[in-house]
Write a protein that holds these residues in place. Structure first.
Motif, PDB file in Angstrom:
ATOM      1  N   PRO A  70     -10.294  -3.618 -31.503  1.00  0.00           N
ATOM      2  CA  PRO A  70     -11.436  -3.575 -32.415  1.00  0.00           C
ATOM      3  C   PRO A  70     -11.000  -3.406 -33.868  1.00  0.00           C
ATOM      4  O   PRO A  70     -10.048  -2.704 -34.164  1.00  0.00           O
ATOM      5  CB  PRO A  70     -12.222  -2.345 -31.943  1.00  0.00           C
ATOM      6  CG  PRO A  70     -11.230  -1.495 -31.257  1.00  0.00           C
ATOM      7  CD  PRO A  70     -10.164  -2.403 -30.716  1.00  0.00           C
ATOM      8  N   TYR A  71     -11.672  -4.115 -34.754  1.00  0.00           N
ATOM      9  CA  TYR A  71     -11.433  -3.958 -36.186  1.00  0.00           C
ATOM     10  C   TYR A  71     -12.762  -4.127 -36.917  1.00  0.00           C
ATOM     11  O   TYR A  71     -13.700  -4.727 -36.384  1.00  0.00           O
ATOM     12  CB  TYR A  71     -10.389  -4.958 -36.692  1.00  0.00           C
ATOM     13  CG  TYR A  71     -10.852  -6.398 -36.696  1.00  0.00           C
ATOM     14  CD1 TYR A  71     -11.379  -6.978 -37.858  1.00  0.00           C
ATOM     15  CD2 TYR A  71     -10.769  -7.182 -35.557  1.00  0.00           C
ATOM     16  CE1 TYR A  71     -11.803  -8.292 -37.869  1.00  0.00           C
ATOM     17  CE2 TYR A  71     -11.190  -8.496 -35.563  1.00  0.00           C
ATOM     18  CZ  TYR A  71     -11.701  -9.047 -36.708  1.00  0.00           C
ATOM     19  OH  TYR A  71     -12.130 -10.344 -36.713  1.00  0.00           O
ATOM     20  N   LEU A  72     -12.833  -3.583 -38.099  1.00  0.00           N
ATOM     21  CA  LEU A  72     -14.049  -3.674 -38.895  1.00  0.00           C
ATOM     22  C   LEU A  72     -13.941  -4.862 -39.846  1.00  0.00           C
ATOM     23  O   LEU A  72     -13.018  -4.944 -40.644  1.00  0.00           O
ATOM     24  CB  LEU A  72     -14.264  -2.386 -39.701  1.00  0.00           C
ATOM     25  CG  LEU A  72     -15.593  -2.356 -40.446  1.00  0.00           C
ATOM     26  CD1 LEU A  72     -16.715  -2.023 -39.479  1.00  0.00           C
ATOM     27  CD2 LEU A  72     -15.548  -1.365 -41.576  1.00  0.00           C
ATOM     28  N   GLU A  73     -14.877  -5.775 -39.712  1.00  0.00           N
ATOM     29  CA  GLU A  73     -14.940  -6.914 -40.625  1.00  0.00           C
ATOM     30  C   GLU A  73     -16.008  -6.607 -41.674  1.00  0.00           C
ATOM     31  O   GLU A  73     -17.093  -6.157 -41.337  1.00  0.00           O
ATOM     32  CB  GLU A  73     -15.311  -8.181 -39.859  1.00  0.00           C
ATOM     33  CG  GLU A  73     -15.443  -9.389 -40.754  1.00  0.00           C
ATOM     34  CD  GLU A  73     -15.816 -10.626 -39.969  1.00  0.00           C
ATOM     35  OE1 GLU A  73     -14.995 -11.545 -39.919  1.00  0.00           O
ATOM     36  OE2 GLU A  73     -16.927 -10.649 -39.405  1.00  0.00           O
ATOM     37  N   ASP A  74     -15.680  -6.816 -42.947  1.00  0.00           N
ATOM     38  CA  ASP A  74     -16.677  -6.651 -44.000  1.00  0.00           C
ATOM     39  C   ASP A  74     -16.765  -7.948 -44.793  1.00  0.00           C
ATOM     40  O   ASP A  74     -15.778  -8.448 -45.286  1.00  0.00           O
ATOM     41  CB  ASP A  74     -16.369  -5.453 -44.904  1.00  0.00           C
ATOM     42  CG  ASP A  74     -15.010  -5.511 -45.541  1.00  0.00           C
ATOM     43  OD1 ASP A  74     -14.927  -5.883 -46.714  1.00  0.00           O
ATOM     44  OD2 ASP A  74     -14.018  -5.187 -44.849  1.00  0.00           O
ATOM     45  N   VAL A  75     -17.972  -8.485 -44.842  1.00  0.00           N
ATOM     46  CA  VAL A  75     -18.227  -9.751 -45.513  1.00  0.00           C
ATOM     47  C   VAL A  75     -19.065  -9.474 -46.752  1.00  0.00           C
ATOM     48  O   VAL A  75     -20.072  -8.767 -46.682  1.00  0.00           O
ATOM     49  CB  VAL A  75     -18.973 -10.735 -44.575  1.00  0.00           C
ATOM     50  CG1 VAL A  75     -19.294 -12.033 -45.293  1.00  0.00           C
ATOM     51  CG2 VAL A  75     -18.154 -10.988 -43.330  1.00  0.00           C
ATOM     52  N   ARG A  76     -18.640 -10.019 -47.854  1.00  0.00           N
ATOM     53  CA  ARG A  76     -19.358  -9.801 -49.109  1.00  0.00           C
ATOM     54  C   ARG A  76     -20.716 -10.495 -49.070  1.00  0.00           C
ATOM     55  O   ARG A  76     -20.819 -11.675 -48.744  1.00  0.00           O
ATOM     56  CB  ARG A  76     -18.522 -10.320 -50.271  1.00  0.00           C
ATOM     57  CG  ARG A  76     -19.064  -9.930 -51.611  1.00  0.00           C
ATOM     58  CD  ARG A  76     -18.110 -10.334 -52.698  1.00  0.00           C
ATOM     59  NE  ARG A  76     -18.652  -9.983 -53.983  1.00  0.00           N
ATOM     60  CZ  ARG A  76     -17.958  -9.575 -55.007  1.00  0.00           C
ATOM     61  NH1 ARG A  76     -16.651  -9.476 -54.907  1.00  0.00           N
ATOM     62  NH2 ARG A  76     -18.520  -9.260 -56.134  1.00  0.00           N
ATOM     63  N   GLY A  77     -21.745  -9.730 -49.392  1.00  0.00           N
ATOM     64  CA  GLY A  77     -23.099 -10.264 -49.456  1.00  0.00           C
ATOM     65  C   GLY A  77     -23.453 -10.645 -50.884  1.00  0.00           C
ATOM     66  O   GLY A  77     -22.583 -10.773 -51.737  1.00  0.00           O
ATOM     67  N   GLU A  78     -24.722 -10.807 -51.121  1.00  0.00           N
ATOM     68  CA  GLU A  78     -25.187 -11.216 -52.441  1.00  0.00           C
ATOM     69  C   GLU A  78     -26.415 -10.395 -52.818  1.00  0.00           C
ATOM     70  O   GLU A  78     -27.290 -10.151 -51.983  1.00  0.00           O
ATOM     71  CB  GLU A  78     -25.572 -12.694 -52.391  1.00  0.00           C
ATOM     72  CG  GLU A  78     -26.093 -13.254 -53.663  1.00  0.00           C
ATOM     73  CD  GLU A  78     -26.466 -14.728 -53.535  1.00  0.00           C
ATOM     74  OE1 GLU A  78     -27.174 -15.213 -54.434  1.00  0.00           O
ATOM     75  OE2 GLU A  78     -26.083 -15.381 -52.556  1.00  0.00           O
ATOM     76  N   CYS A  79     -26.469  -9.947 -54.055  1.00  0.00           N
ATOM     77  CA  CYS A  79     -27.642  -9.228 -54.571  1.00  0.00           C
ATOM     78  C   CYS A  79     -28.483 -10.197 -55.382  1.00  0.00           C
ATOM     79  O   CYS A  79     -27.956 -10.896 -56.244  1.00  0.00           O
ATOM     80  CB  CYS A  79     -27.217  -8.068 -55.488  1.00  0.00           C
ATOM     81  SG  CYS A  79     -26.554  -6.687 -54.612  1.00  0.00           S
ATOM     82  N   ARG A  80     -29.755 -10.216 -55.095  1.00  0.00           N
ATOM     83  CA  ARG A  80     -30.691 -11.029 -55.861  1.00  0.00           C
ATOM     84  C   ARG A  80     -31.792 -10.119 -56.376  1.00  0.00           C
ATOM     85  O   ARG A  80     -32.331  -9.317 -55.632  1.00  0.00           O
ATOM     86  CB  ARG A  80     -31.306 -12.129 -55.025  1.00  0.00           C
ATOM     87  CG  ARG A  80     -30.313 -13.165 -54.575  1.00  0.00           C
ATOM     88  CD  ARG A  80     -30.976 -14.256 -53.824  1.00  0.00           C
ATOM     89  NE  ARG A  80     -29.993 -15.187 -53.299  1.00  0.00           N
ATOM     90  CZ  ARG A  80     -30.303 -16.199 -52.534  1.00  0.00           C
ATOM     91  NH1 ARG A  80     -31.551 -16.422 -52.192  1.00  0.00           N
ATOM     92  NH2 ARG A  80     -29.354 -17.001 -52.085  1.00  0.00           N
ATOM     93  N   PHE A  81     -32.096 -10.256 -57.631  1.00  0.00           N
ATOM     94  CA  PHE A  81     -33.130  -9.440 -58.259  1.00  0.00           C
ATOM     95  C   PHE A  81     -34.277 -10.346 -58.673  1.00  0.00           C
ATOM     96  O   PHE A  81     -34.075 -11.373 -59.302  1.00  0.00           O
ATOM     97  CB  PHE A  81     -32.569  -8.703 -59.474  1.00  0.00           C
ATOM     98  CG  PHE A  81     -31.425  -7.789 -59.116  1.00  0.00           C
ATOM     99  CD1 PHE A  81     -31.677  -6.523 -58.626  1.00  0.00           C
ATOM    100  CD2 PHE A  81     -30.121  -8.228 -59.237  1.00  0.00           C
ATOM    101  CE1 PHE A  81     -30.625  -5.694 -58.269  1.00  0.00           C
ATOM    102  CE2 PHE A  81     -29.060  -7.390 -58.898  1.00  0.00           C
ATOM    103  CZ  PHE A  81     -29.320  -6.122 -58.415  1.00  0.00           C
ATOM    104  N   TYR A  82     -35.475  -9.946 -58.315  1.00  0.00           N
ATOM    105  CA  TYR A  82     -36.660 -10.752 -58.613  1.00  0.00           C
ATOM    106  C   TYR A  82     -37.570  -9.990 -59.538  1.00  0.00           C
ATOM    107  O   TYR A  82     -37.662  -8.819 -59.552  1.00  0.00           O
ATOM    108  CB  TYR A  82     -37.410 -11.100 -57.329  1.00  0.00           C
ATOM    109  CG  TYR A  82     -36.575 -11.907 -56.382  1.00  0.00           C
ATOM    110  CD1 TYR A  82     -36.524 -13.284 -56.485  1.00  0.00           C
ATOM    111  CD2 TYR A  82     -35.836 -11.292 -55.383  1.00  0.00           C
ATOM    112  CE1 TYR A  82     -35.760 -14.033 -55.609  1.00  0.00           C
ATOM    113  CE2 TYR A  82     -35.057 -12.034 -54.500  1.00  0.00           C
ATOM    114  CZ  TYR A  82     -35.031 -13.401 -54.607  1.00  0.00           C
ATOM    115  OH  TYR A  82     -34.279 -14.136 -53.754  1.00  0.00           O
TER     116      TYR A  82
END
Length: 82
Positions: A70-82
């Protein structure tokens, strides 16, 4: 019924938005907590310094290498401001 979404904190003067060992341990605990009901928590990092902060969401998930380790995968997300 409430579900845990994730956590946020700062990394002052950081040159990159990478999770620390402590951050990864926390994400694993969230994923493994039945009470959190969250298999993909968001770890929101605020990096930088006065006058230049960046908000970086990292979506975490436990994966298995070769279906065993087991390993922890971290994927970069995106912030959107409305």
């Amino acid at each position: 019924m409430d579900s845990y979404l994730g956590d946020w904190h700062t990394h002052p003067r950081a040159t990159s938005a990478n999770l620390s060992f402590t951050d990864k341990t926390t994400a694993r605990r969230i994923i493994q907590s039945a009470a959190a009901r969250q298999s993909r928590p968001i770890m929101m990092l605020l990096t930088g310094e006065k006058g230049g902060w960046e908000m970086v969401p990292l979506i975490c998930e436990l994966r298995r290498a070769w279906r065993v380790i087991p390993y922890l995968e971290d994927v970069r997300g995106e912030c959107r401001f409305y």
